[in-house]
Design a protein around this motif. Sequence first.
Motif, PDB file in Angstrom:
ATOM      1  N   PRO A  98      44.572  78.589  22.407  1.00  0.00           N
ATOM      2  CA  PRO A  98      45.132  77.249  22.528  1.00  0.00           C
ATOM      3  C   PRO A  98      44.226  76.364  23.379  1.00  0.00           C
ATOM      4  N   PRO A  99      44.369  75.021  23.232  1.00  0.00           N
ATOM      5  CA  PRO A  99      43.422  74.139  23.895  1.00  0.00           C
ATOM      6  C   PRO A  99      43.337  74.291  25.402  1.00  0.00           C
ATOM      7  N   ASN A 100      44.434  74.667  26.070  1.00  0.00           N
ATOM      8  CA  ASN A 100      44.400  74.725  27.536  1.00  0.00           C
ATOM      9  C   ASN A 100      43.628  75.932  28.071  1.00  0.00           C
ATOM     10  N   ILE A 134      35.066  62.192  25.025  1.00  0.00           N
ATOM     11  CA  ILE A 134      35.592  63.251  24.160  1.00  0.00           C
ATOM     12  C   ILE A 134      34.543  64.343  23.972  1.00  0.00           C
ATOM     13  N   VAL A 135      34.922  65.581  24.288  1.00  0.00           N
ATOM     14  CA  VAL A 135      34.015  66.718  24.076  1.00  0.00           C
ATOM     15  C   VAL A 135      34.415  67.520  22.834  1.00  0.00           C
ATOM     16  N   ARG A 136      35.672  67.348  22.400  1.00  0.00           N
ATOM     17  CA  ARG A 136      36.123  67.990  21.146  1.00  0.00           C
ATOM     18  C   ARG A 136      37.214  67.136  20.533  1.00  0.00           C
ATOM     19  N   ILE A 163      46.422  66.676  16.399  1.00  0.00           N
ATOM     20  CA  ILE A 163      44.987  66.926  16.552  1.00  0.00           C
ATOM     21  C   ILE A 163      44.754  67.252  18.027  1.00  0.00           C
ATOM     22  N   GLU A 164      44.174  68.407  18.279  1.00  0.00           N
ATOM     23  CA  GLU A 164      43.888  68.798  19.668  1.00  0.00           C
ATOM     24  C   GLU A 164      42.547  68.218  20.072  1.00  0.00           C
ATOM     25  N   ILE A 165      42.541  67.509  21.196  1.00  0.00           N
ATOM     26  CA  ILE A 165      41.291  66.929  21.667  1.00  0.00           C
ATOM     27  C   ILE A 165      41.060  67.310  23.124  1.00  0.00           C
ATOM     28  N   ALA A 166      39.800  67.404  23.492  1.00  0.00           N
ATOM     29  CA  ALA A 166      39.439  67.708  24.881  1.00  0.00           C
ATOM     30  C   ALA A 166      38.636  66.532  25.412  1.00  0.00           C
ATOM     31  N   VAL A 167      39.062  65.996  26.554  1.00  0.00           N
ATOM     32  CA  VAL A 167      38.383  64.840  27.126  1.00  0.00           C
ATOM     33  C   VAL A 167      37.949  65.111  28.563  1.00  0.00           C
ATOM     34  N   LEU A 176      44.453  67.272  25.323  1.00  0.00           N
ATOM     35  CA  LEU A 176      45.547  66.418  24.873  1.00  0.00           C
ATOM     36  C   LEU A 176      45.876  66.688  23.416  1.00  0.00           C
ATOM     37  N   ILE A 177      47.088  66.335  23.035  1.00  0.00           N
ATOM     38  CA  ILE A 177      47.507  66.435  21.636  1.00  0.00           C
ATOM     39  C   ILE A 177      47.712  65.022  21.108  1.00  0.00           C
TER      40      ILE A 177
END
Length: 198
Positions: A98-100, A134-136, A163-167, A176-177
């Motif tokens: 999962p993103p976290n 944004i990194v992803r 959409i899962e994003i990493a900032v 974040l979602i």
Amino acid sequence: MATIKEVKDLVQQKVEVERELDELHSALESHGSNMTDELVDPEGYPRADIDVLTVRKTRVRIIYLQSDLKQLLGKIEKGLYKIHADEREKMKTGESAPPNVNTTDQNAEPFLKIDLVSEGSPAEKAGLKLDDLIVRFGSLTCENYTGLQMIGSLVQHSKEKNIEIAVKRNGKLSNLILTPSTWSGRGLLGCNIVLYKK
């Protein structure tokens, strides 16, 4: 099953087709013509002021390439949607972290920047803020990103889906979602995403 490499290959083909189209349109202009000019004079004879045969051949090639470009854009959109759908399915089945706890995001380079977030938008609800890096973005990273059209296609195919994003914000990574959806403003996100330049 579409892969990022396949999509990147399609994007490269698209770039090459667009380049050839630009060259062909320039060639038409250099011959004093375009895609719609008449090639005969008022009396029905081939125009004497242009190379009618070259102009005809160039026009035919442009029409073929425009058709190729349309097909490539369709394939790119489908490929991006498939990649993102596969990633989302992996998250559901637990095959992907999962993103976290996605440690690969920690060292990833930012490739996009948020330069506008509208009030009440899906982007604001997701927690995005002005100047976030944004990194992803879903399955896209600096490693496989080739243009903003990839973001647009992904968003269009992910309406009402997460959409899962990493900032990166103030040097710290946040996950974040983001859920693209219709809201009172323009677009499905309500934010403006631009290419990040160091």
